[in-house]
Design an enzyme around this catalytic site. Sequence first.
Site: not given
Ligand code: UFG
Length: 338
Positions: A37, A86, A126, A150, A154, A178, A201, A296
Site C-alpha cells: 500500500n 488499516k 489507533s 481492524y 489493534k 492516532y 474523508l 461510525d
Molecule cells: N465521511 C463522510 N464521507 C466520506 C468519508 C467519511 O461523510 O466519504 C465522514 C465519516 O462519516 C466521519 C468522518 O467523515 O464522520 C471521518 O471519516 P473517516 O473515514 O475519514 O475517518 P474515521 O474517523 O471513520 O476513521 C478513522 C480511521 C480508521 C479508524 C477510525 C477510528 O480511518 O482507521 O478513525 O479511530 F479506525
Amino acid sequence: MTQCVLLTGGAGYIGSHTYAALVDAGYDVVILDNFSNAARDVPNRLEVLAGRGIHVIEADVLDRAALDTVFADHRIDAVIHFAALKSVGESVRKPLVYMQNNVGGLVTLMQAMEAAGVYRLVFSSSATVYGEAEQLPTPETAPLSYGNPYGHSKLICEQIIAETVASDPRWAVGVLRYFNPVGAHTSGLIGEDPAGVPDNLMPYVAKVAVGELPVLSVFGDDYPTPDGTGVRDYIHVSDLAEGHVLSLKALERDGTGHVVNLGTGRGYSVLELIAAYARASNRHIPYKIAPRRAGDAASSYADPSRARALLGFEAKYDLHDMCRTSWVWMQNAKKASD
Ligand code: UFG
C-alpha cells in the site's frame, strides 16, 4: 552516537512523513516495506527530500528470515512499526487476513527484535481502540473496546505489548493512539495517495476538489453534533510524525514505555472540513447528504494532555494547514500521473 531506527511500513503515508521527521532530528533510518500500500516512487521522493541516499528493504514483516537479516546487517537501536492493514471495511470482509498481518506481524517483529537484543519499539495504534468512546475528550484511561476486526487487531496488539513488557523489563514500548491523520508534507513531495476510491474523508474531498471524483457523500447529518455531521480530531501528518520522534526520545530517556493519544484535542465536523478545504483550494466542493455509514461514531476527539506531559507533544498545524498541504500535494500527484 547516531541512533539507527528501523521503520516497518516506512514507505506508507505516516511512515514516509516519519522518515522525514527522523532525518530532520538526526537519526539514521532503514525502511522495510512490502509496497502493498505504498507507491514505488516514495523512496526516490524521500531521497530528494532528505538530500541523501536511502536504505529500503523490500520485505514483509511476516518474513522472519528477512527481519533477522535486517538486524544482522544493521546496528538497529529502535523500531517504529507502521506496517499493517488499516481499512475497516476490508477487515470485516477478511478478518483472518487482518489478524495474520496486524497481530502476526507484530509478534514476528517482536520475536526478531528479542533475538537481536533490540527492545525499544514505537507502535502505531489507533483511537479505534476506544470503540464508541464514552468520554469526550477521550483520555487514555477510557474503557477500550472494538467494533470491527481492524479495531480488534489493534487492541490485541496493545495487549500483546503490555504482556510482553510485563514479562521482561528490558522492553520499552511507546503505544501511540492516532486520531485522524490528514494533510501532507510542506514540500509537496509526499502525501496520501490511496489507490481507487478513498474510504476516508480528506482524501475523498481532495479527489473531488481536483476533479477526479464528482461529488462527496456526507454520511449522515442527524448526529447529535452542532451541525449534525460527524466530528473528528484531525491531526496534521507531520505533527503525528513528530510525535513518533518524541516517543522515541522518551523511550531513550526514560527506559520505560508509554501509551498516549496523538490528536489535537479539537474536533471538526464534516461540513467544517469541506468548507476549510474549499477555502484552501479555492474550489467548489459539491456534496450531498447520504445515509449514515455503519459503525461510525458521532464524535471522536482526544484528550491530548498526557502526550503533552510525557512527550512534550504539541500539534503545530491547524485545519487550514492540513487542507492547504493536502491540496498542494494533490495537485502535484495529479500532475505526476497526467
Ligand atoms: N465521511 C463522510 N464521507 C466520506 C468519508 C467519511 O461523510 O466519504 C465522514 C465519516 O462519516 C466521519 C468522518 O467523515 O464522520 C471521518 O471519516 P473517516 O473515514 O475519514 O475517518 P474515521 O474517523 O471513520 O476513521 C478513522 C480511521 C480508521 C479508524 C477510525 C477510528 O480511518 O482507521 O478513525 O479511530 F479506525
